[in-house]
Design a protein around this motif. Structure first.
Motif, short mmCIF file in Angstrom:
data_model
loop_
_atom_site.label_atom_id
_atom_site.label_comp_id
_atom_site.label_asym_id
_atom_site.label_seq_id
_atom_site.Cartn_x
_atom_site.Cartn_y
_atom_site.Cartn_z
N GLN A 259 0.83 -1.21 0.00
CA GLN A 259 0.00 0.00 0.00
C GLN A 259 0.87 1.26 0.00
N TYR A 260 1.90 1.28 0.84
CA TYR A 260 2.78 2.44 0.91
C TYR A 260 3.53 2.62 -0.41
N ALA A 261 3.94 1.50 -1.02
CA ALA A 261 4.65 1.58 -2.30
C ALA A 261 3.75 2.18 -3.37
N LYS A 262 2.49 1.74 -3.40
CA LYS A 262 1.55 2.25 -4.41
C LYS A 262 1.30 3.74 -4.19
N GLU A 263 1.12 4.14 -2.94
CA GLU A 263 0.89 5.56 -2.64
C GLU A 263 2.10 6.39 -3.03
#
Length: 302
Positions: free
Chosen positions: A293-297
């Protein structure tokens, strides 16, 4: 099987040396050697062929290592499931990154992840896509962040983070720029204009390179490749000198703006995917989901 013993024998196989393995494990060479001899006595056979150069597994050693790695993977997944159940925030994630963009991604998202999961160990491994994929398949990598084309996916699971365009980079003052064509919102260069130009390209094992080779074949010309590299920055620095053209992703383009280089789409715009892959049939832990999730954000907001 003793888990500590298993890890020690695997380390010997990885280092191909008792001396080097002992250094990595913070053990004395004699202590590690005694562990190996005791295990071989218990099994009634040698696990490694000894030579002056290195140690290589015997057939029995290969069987032992295969089973040992399976046991460690089961342990890791079991602990991960229990951590999810208890919200203990404990665990271990092995994450693969490509050398080009991986370090930047890690340094941006790891501090945020660590704040939420301070007791989860993240083990980053800088690897090409070609090296990541078999490690994901075997379960030795929990997550693999990759750039590739749909045709290059394996049977493992993939989560697409975003699509990215591939560009042709040409020195600003190069005569070839006069062939630029505007169509459907893209500025491209026809391939006939590039037949006599020199290129510096990524190495043959790069995911981009195999697709480029097909594109060149379909265009019926063989590019004049001055040399190959594993570093996009090397390509761009050479293009800046005016001696060659290059082919790079938008990620690299954004790092080389206003530096004497013009960028063109392919005649048919070319895109690849930035993805994260994980082993097929293995549920993602809460920590892994949050990391993704953090990578996508990060990529969406970049």
């Amino acid at each position: 099987m003793d888990l500590w013993q298993i890890e020690h024998i695997i380390k010997i196989a990885e280092e191909k040396s008792i001396t080097k393995a002992a250094e990595k494990l913070f053990l004395t060479q004699s202590a590690l050697n005694q562990q190996l001899l005791k295990l071989e006595h218990e099994l009634g056979t040698s696990l490694f062929k000894r030579s002056k150069a290195n140690l290589t597994p015997t057939k029995a050693g290969e069987i032992y290592l295969e089973g040992a790695k399976d046991i460690l993977r089961i342990k890791k997944r079991t602990y991960s499931r229990i951590a999810d159940l208890t919200d203990g925030n404990k665990g271990h994630i092995t994450v693969g990154f490509t050398p080009g963009r991986g370090p930047n991604l890690l340094t941006k998202i790891y501090p945020i992840f660590h704040k939420n999961y301070p007791n989860t160990i993240v083990e980053p491994r800088e690897l090409s896509v070609a090296k990541q994929q078999p490690l994901v398949a075997s379960g030795d990598l929990d997550l693999g962040f990759m750039t590739l084309f749909p045709s290059q996916r394996t049977s493992d699971e993939y989560v697409k983070l975003y699509s990215e365009e591939i560009f042709i980079a040409i020195p600003e003052g190069h005569a070839v720029n006069k062939y630029a064509v505007e169509k459907d919102g893209f500025t491209s260069i026809p391939f006939f204009a590039l037949k006599d130009e020199s290129f510096i390209l990524m190495n043959k094992d790069a995911t981009l390179r195999s697709i480029l080779n097909k594109i060149f074949r379909d265009a019926q010309f063989i590019p004049n490749v001055l040399f190959e590299t594993a570093n996009n920055s090397t390509i761009m620095e050479m293009v800046k000198t005016g001696i060659c053209c290059g082919i790079v992703s938008n990620y690299t383009v954004q790092q080389y703006q206003n530096c004497g280089i013009k960028y063109y789409s392919f005649p048919t715009p070319l895109y690849w995917d930035v993805v994260v892959s994980y082993p097929k049939g293995v549920p993602l832990s809460k920590a892994s989901k949050l990391f993704i999730q953090y990578a996508k954000e990060y990529w969406v907001n970049k």
